[in-house]
Design a protein around this motif. Structure first.
Motif, short mmCIF file in Angstrom:
data_model
loop_
_atom_site.label_atom_id
_atom_site.label_comp_id
_atom_site.label_asym_id
_atom_site.label_seq_id
_atom_site.Cartn_x
_atom_site.Cartn_y
_atom_site.Cartn_z
N GLN A 51 -1.90 -6.21 12.26
CA GLN A 51 -3.02 -6.77 11.54
C GLN A 51 -3.18 -8.33 11.74
O GLN A 51 -2.26 -9.00 11.68
CB GLN A 51 -3.23 -6.43 10.14
N ASP A 87 -9.85 -8.02 12.44
CA ASP A 87 -9.85 -9.22 11.55
C ASP A 87 -11.18 -9.47 10.89
O ASP A 87 -12.18 -8.49 11.03
CB ASP A 87 -9.46 -10.48 12.14
N SER A 130 -5.97 -11.77 10.93
CA SER A 130 -6.92 -12.49 10.25
C SER A 130 -7.81 -13.77 10.85
O SER A 130 -7.02 -14.29 11.60
CB SER A 130 -6.02 -12.88 8.84
N ILE A 141 -9.19 -2.19 7.86
CA ILE A 141 -8.06 -2.46 8.93
C ILE A 141 -8.23 -2.36 10.12
O ILE A 141 -8.75 -1.30 10.56
CB ILE A 141 -6.70 -1.74 8.04
N GLY A 142 -7.51 -3.12 11.00
CA GLY A 142 -7.95 -2.58 12.42
C GLY A 142 -8.43 -3.79 13.01
O GLY A 142 -8.32 -4.04 14.40
N GLY A 175 -5.54 -4.47 4.87
CA GLY A 175 -5.89 -5.07 6.14
C GLY A 175 -6.78 -6.47 5.86
O GLY A 175 -6.02 -7.52 5.78
N THR A 176 -7.91 -6.40 5.67
CA THR A 176 -8.70 -7.58 5.43
C THR A 176 -9.08 -7.53 3.79
O THR A 176 -9.32 -8.74 3.36
CB THR A 176 -9.98 -7.58 6.11
N GLN A 197 2.16 -5.62 9.39
CA GLN A 197 1.38 -4.36 9.86
C GLN A 197 0.28 -3.77 8.91
O GLN A 197 -0.55 -3.04 9.29
CB GLN A 197 2.60 -3.17 9.92
N GLY A 228 -1.48 -6.34 6.79
CA GLY A 228 -2.38 -7.39 6.73
C GLY A 228 -2.40 -7.81 5.12
O GLY A 228 -1.33 -7.95 4.49
N HIS A 244 -6.59 4.65 11.89
CA HIS A 244 -6.00 3.35 12.48
C HIS A 244 -4.44 3.67 12.74
O HIS A 244 -3.75 4.10 12.33
CB HIS A 244 -6.11 2.24 11.49
#
Length: 392
Positions: free
Chosen positions: A129, A356, A131, A353-354, A305-306, A293, A295, A123
């Protein structure tokens, strides 16, 4: 003697300089008296280390991080300790080999963390990022072939602002985190009743709760399980649709499991209750940590990220032996792990990540559907080459 002209000194600047300098925050590392040598002398032996950390770390990179510390006292050696304690195996699964001690770690040591995240998740950190908790945007997930898809689980990690992460937090912080969780679940009881149990209570009668909570050797070595079981707890909803782990691996981990493999319903449960908890923690002035960046920020770069993991337990005895399986999983951005049942595997998203939340769920749903189609073809001794997807 000056080789160049001396700097011009202005009377007012000379007068106010001591005051202005007193306003500059003290570098935490300057307050430590660490008994250690130079970066060259302290650089770890990474010869037989197979973590992502080891593939990234060089002496030059190590030296750049060496004299830095976060406001809570996290130094770079704390960051890479997990990978030194558990170096991995040559043919084993790749682990990140590092963990943040607090949210500031990702900023102060971004030179290192950004490289790890890019390598582990494939990534680019230049991307922001996003959501998305609108579970209605998910297509499918409630129509798996029940002869193949046996069960599912969706989990999400969250870290609470103003607190250090598990490898670095104090007993007092951990206890305060538990107090915040109790307040949040008391308010959540209006819409989702449940009960909070300490890990000590669960350990006495694990069969009554259906879970066993025992720290792993890795958690003990890296400090995640310090003072166990102090301030560790598990919350169960009354209908058992949701379980929340508190201070186990991260501040909070929400988990929903289903025996019918209806991952769409499991995702809905996570989305609805995660947003409720987020609102309650914001109300208590301790929101979940979010960085544009990164998340949702948590202790491990493997989960930023998520923080979302979606797993489907799938029966794939034929496909598991296929020569192209690794390539197929790589293209689908999925991973497949063994279970305690022969021919049955856990299929989950490889990155967090990358995309949502809905995007990663869609990857898993579409991927599992395709894997089941391939399994059926192979059982009929048919070719699957035309089903192999392009890189997602």
């Amino acid at each position: 003697m000056w080789k160049i002209k001396p700097p011009i000194t202005y009377p007012l600047e000379a007068k106010y300089r001591p005051y202005l300098e007193s306003l500059v925050p003290t570098d935490p590392i300057s307050l430590f008296n660490l008994k250690r040598g130079s970066p060259e002398e302290e650089f770890p032996n990474l010869k037989y280390n197979y973590t992502c950390m080891a593939s990234i770390l060089t002496l030059k990179l190590y030296a750049r991080q060496f004299n830095r510390a976060t406001q809570s006292g996290v130094i770079f050696d704390d960051i890479i300790r997990p990978g030194l304690e558990e170096p991995g195996e040559f043919n084993g699964p790749m682990t990140v080999g590092c963990a943040a001690g607090d949210a500031q770690s990702y900023i102060l040591f971004c030179d290192f963390f950004d490289r790890v995240i890019e390598a582990y998740h494939n990534h680019k950190m230049s991307k922001l990022q996003e959501s998305d908790f609108n579970y209605d945007n998910l297509k499918g997930g409630d129509d798996f072939d029940q002869d193949y898809a046996l069960s599912c689980e969706v989990s999400a990690l969250r870290a609470v602002d103003d607190f250090c992460f598990p490898t670095h937090c104090s007993r007092g912080e951990r206890r305060e985190l538990l107090t915040l969780a109790k307040k949040a679940f008391d308010q959540l009881a209006e819409t989702l009743p449940g009960k909070l149990y300490s890990v000590a209570e669960i350990s006495q009668h694990p069969e009554d709760k259906g879970v066993t909570v025992i720290p792993s050797p890795f958690q003990l070595r890296t400090g995640v399980a310090r003072d166990w079981p102090d301030s560790r707890a598990v919350w169960f909803s009354k209908d058992r649709t949701l379980v929340v782990w508190i201070n186990i691996n991260d501040h909070l981990k929400l988990v929903t499991t289903r025996d019918d493999a209806n991952i769409a319903k499991a995702f809905q449960c996570i989305c609805v209750n995660l947003q409720k908890l987020e609102a309650l923690y914001k109300k208590m002035r301790h929101p979940f940590i979010w960085k544009p960046q990164l998340g949702w920020v948590v202790s491990s770069p493997a989960d930023v990220g998520t923080g979302l993991r979606a797993r489907v337990r799938v029966k794939l005895p034929e496909l598991s032996r296929h020569k192209r399986l690794k390539d197929i999983l790589r293209r689908l951005r999925l991973c497949m792990d063994n279970t305690d049942c022969s021919g049955v595997y856990n299929v989950s998203n490889a990155q967090t990540i990358g995309l949502d939340e809905v995007g990663f769920m869609q990857l898993v749903v579409d991927g599992v559907q395709l894997l089941i189609r391939m399994e059926k073809r192979l059982q009929n001794e048919e070719n699957i080459d035309d089903l192999v997807p392009l890189q997602k």
